[in-house]
Write an enzyme that holds these catalytic residues in place. Structure first.
Site, PDB file in Angstrom:
ATOM      1  N   THR A  62      41.740  53.398  60.179  1.00 26.02           N
ATOM      2  CA  THR A  62      40.866  52.374  61.098  1.00 26.02           C
ATOM      3  C   THR A  62      40.505  51.419  60.079  1.00 26.02           C
ATOM      4  O   THR A  62      41.221  50.308  60.108  1.00 26.02           O
ATOM      5  CB  THR A  62      39.556  53.343  61.490  1.00 26.02           C
ATOM      6  OG1 THR A  62      38.977  53.699  60.544  1.00 26.02           O
ATOM      7  CG2 THR A  62      39.797  54.094  62.709  1.00 26.02           C
ATOM      8  N   LYS A 111      42.624  59.664  56.236  1.00 27.66           N
ATOM      9  CA  LYS A 111      42.251  58.580  56.521  1.00 27.66           C
ATOM     10  C   LYS A 111      40.580  58.522  56.279  1.00 27.66           C
ATOM     11  O   LYS A 111      39.848  59.527  56.409  1.00 27.66           O
ATOM     12  CB  LYS A 111      42.385  58.097  57.986  1.00 27.66           C
ATOM     13  CG  LYS A 111      42.175  58.627  58.995  1.00 27.66           C
ATOM     14  CD  LYS A 111      40.534  58.275  59.409  1.00 27.66           C
ATOM     15  CE  LYS A 111      40.373  57.021  59.694  1.00 27.66           C
ATOM     16  NZ  LYS A 111      38.899  56.688  60.063  1.00 27.66           N
ATOM     17  N   THR A 169      36.283  65.828  55.402  1.00 24.27           N
ATOM     18  CA  THR A 169      36.328  64.494  55.771  1.00 24.27           C
ATOM     19  C   THR A 169      36.769  63.944  56.940  1.00 24.27           C
ATOM     20  O   THR A 169      37.073  64.647  57.768  1.00 24.27           O
ATOM     21  CB  THR A 169      36.837  63.543  54.521  1.00 24.27           C
ATOM     22  OG1 THR A 169      36.399  62.176  54.602  1.00 24.27           O
ATOM     23  CG2 THR A 169      38.348  63.476  54.729  1.00 24.27           C
ATOM     24  N   ASN A 212      30.688  46.147  57.597  1.00 20.81           N
ATOM     25  CA  ASN A 212      29.947  47.023  58.460  1.00 20.81           C
ATOM     26  C   ASN A 212      28.853  46.205  59.412  1.00 20.81           C
ATOM     27  O   ASN A 212      28.375  46.536  60.216  1.00 20.81           O
ATOM     28  CB  ASN A 212      29.067  48.155  57.716  1.00 20.81           C
ATOM     29  CG  ASN A 212      29.953  49.048  57.238  1.00 20.81           C
ATOM     30  OD1 ASN A 212      30.747  49.789  58.123  1.00 20.81           O
ATOM     31  ND2 ASN A 212      30.030  49.409  56.126  1.00 20.81           N
TER      32      ASN A 212
END
Lengths: 404, 404
Positions: B156, B182, B193, B399
């Site tokens: 991503t 990832k 994770t 973000n």
């Protein structure tokens, strides 16, 4: 970039409290004050709370020792620009030396009637000599009308002085409450915030004063966070000089409400002036099983860097809020009960997206400067609010360049 | 801005595993793959760990349900670009539909032999139709040599695919371990994770495989953090196909060490590629009373925005590290025992600044791209390392602009 924070209005003197501020040379800019003295009348009662950080600063250690020996504190000496934290034995000696310099100027005053406070850079030696040399100047300029000067003198990365006065009538007599505070980073108080001083001329017994500071701090300074970093120097002081000839008891609801208003205003001022803040955010957690649960959920949302950057971007990315709620360390979260609101807009009902929700509605709320997030756990009867700021480029800038 | 991360070296096939990747249309860029299929041989064993976030995503719920019914999993279907989280009943239906589309293509395969995984934006409807339409293409291109394509297809905000192969000789036979992962934000796994898939051709009994994934995850994916935000979609899968004709037992130390090396490499790759990272940071906590204490101290330092911004600024502001250690929620921290090192340089000895320390020495360590902070509690015998990144302008940028 303070959010909805203005210069303080008129600050009212509190009978029995005199203050002064000066430039002692800790800060390089000669125009900025960095040392404050507060004189408290003999008859006053004083309650204090301090940081729970185990690496507490030398002045916190000294202040606690003095309070353990003394009920009658006469002077507070507060410097900004240097935290005197992580300074080992030398830091302790320096803090004592500064108290001693104050004691020597006052007639027959023992050193343990002086409390030292420091705020600023951690792990730098306190310039105790410069501070001691400035003490006479501070005594010469003590004045009951210098609350604003005191509020300015304790500032570090603050962009505004933070102060407020309230008056309430109790038993036909007017009682004054005036308070000042400072802080805008390393803010997640776990007992009291960075530095806050509140005084009233009401008469309040020591045991009640202790109970009142605990109650007021819980819903104010212990309900805010900028970055989750608990300072080594947090301290909050509440003084009741008793000179207004009004005695407060545990039923004095008008007074207690006013006191809590002052504490909340001061605590929220810190968040409005949080480092790099562009938003003032309340996270209200409702119907939790316990207050601790409500606060844990509120703080988990408030500390989430992903929620904080979404707030900065005015992006109604509520999945991040839900993800933060989901990882909060509380025993019995039932996700199928959770409702989530942004302002008056319902985003999530019983754990799933609300059918009525439209992105534009969330966007409208997020674009405001003051944002309220409500998480309703629908589990119990306990509520709590946490106040926080967003995470902006300027937060990174301020803290990356703090010592350069 | 990945720190010390390169394109993967040669990835070795694992007998019994075939993979394929395609563009299904979840991501708008036609050149980017967003859907991966992994086929596992009939004889394989599989162990899984998932997020502990209570708001877990629909595919996590479905995968857990299928694992509860089945020991023999034959297909993993993984999409990137959409997390299918916060999507309620519709999300569950969509996840099942995608599994069903896989099951329909394989001869007499029940739907519960397929596990779905999703990663990407939270709270957006999964385009299940587009995914289902792409399934035939995926079947047509299954190949044992497509580990890199799979690693690329699950990315991503990652800037590099993350993958590694190891071979060890066990009882004279060569065993292969290949893994991909990832993730670069919303990373503070609390079980596993974001997404990680590791396969070996060794034969490993289910109970041992379960023990091995637990052991390997504890010191790898459960020891990293970017931002403290635990994802709704975390999953880690360990597959042992058994086709190498070598049986692993709990004494097979060479193999177990190699497996842990693969897990650690993959977990650290996530940190090296953390959103906005300019530093790769290890926080080693030594001589704690318990492993939990060591991890709590390590995570408290790793999550401190003030420590992270100081790391970004290459500023040896170690007072912030000490302040973070001091607020860690462990029972019995004795600050007068704490030693603090930056690389090989001692900053603090027994809780106070080391006499030999000079700012230039700390500065030298901080200016490196890979930084090791050692906190020695001198209390017990338990050690733990946490790996993390710094907090940069780019973290905020990535973000704040994630959905725009």
């Amino acid at each position: 970039m303070a959010v909805g924070l203005k210069q303080p209005g008129k600050l009212l003197p509190v009978l029995g409290v005199r203050l002064s501020a000066t430039h002692s040379g800790i800060k390089s800019n000669l125009d900025i004050t960095d040392l404050v003295l507060v004189e408290i009348s003999d008859s006053a009662n004083l309650s204090a709370t301090f940081t729970t950080n185990k690496f507490c600063a030398a002045p916190v250690t000294v202040a606690k020792e003095h309070l353990a020996k003394q009920t009658s504190i006469r002077y507070l000496l507060i410097n900004s620009g240097n935290a005197n934290a992580g300074t080992g034995e030398q830091g302790y000696v320096d803090a004592i030396a500064c108290c001693q310099a104050v004691a020597e100027r006052a007639p027959s005053l023992s050193v343990d009637k002086v409390l030292p406070f420091s705020t600023g850079v951690i792990a730098a030696k306190l310039p105790a000599d410069q501070i001691c040399k400035s003490i006479p100047r501070l005594f010469d300029s003590l004045d009951e009308d210098k609350w604003l000067e005191a509020a300015q003198g304790i500032m570090t990365t603050d962009t505004f002085p933070k102060a407020i006065s309230e008056q309430v009538v109790v038993s036909g007599e007017t009682v004054t409450i005036t308070g000042i505070t400072k802080g805008s980073g390393m803010i997640k108080p776990d007992m009291a915030t960075m530095l806050a001083y509140v005084a009233t001329d009401a008469k309040i017994e020591k045991s009640l004063l202790d109970a009142l500071i605990k109650k007021a701090v819980a819903c104010s300074f212990n309900s805010i966070t900028v970055d989750g970093d608990t300072s080594t120097n947090d301290a909050c002081i509440l003084i009741a000089t008793g000179q207004a000839n009004v005695e407060i008891n545990s039923e004095s609801s008008h007074f207690i409400e006013a006191l809590i208003r002052v504490f909340k205003y001061l605590a929220q001022s810190i968040i409005r002036d949080a480092e790099g803040a562009t938003k003032f955010v309340e996270i209200e957690v409702k119907n939790a099983l316990t207050i601790d649960d409500a606060k844990e959920v509120g703080y988990t949302v408030a500390h989430s860097p992903l929620v904080k950057t979404a707030l900065f971007a005015s992006d109604a990315n509520w999945g991040r809020i839900l993800a933060a709620v989901g990882r909060a360390k509380i025993e019995a979260l039932d996700v199928s009960c959770v409702d989530l609101y942004l302002g008056g807009t319902c985003l999530v009902k019983k754990g799933i997206p609300d059918g009525e929700y439209r992105e534009a509605l969330g966007q409208l709320e997020m674009s405001k400067e003051e944002i309220k997030i409500t998480v309703d756990l629908n589990q119990g009867q306990c509520n709590a609010s946490i106040w926080t700021s967003d995470l902006s480029y300027d937060y990174v800038k301020i803290n990356a360049e703090y010592r350069s």
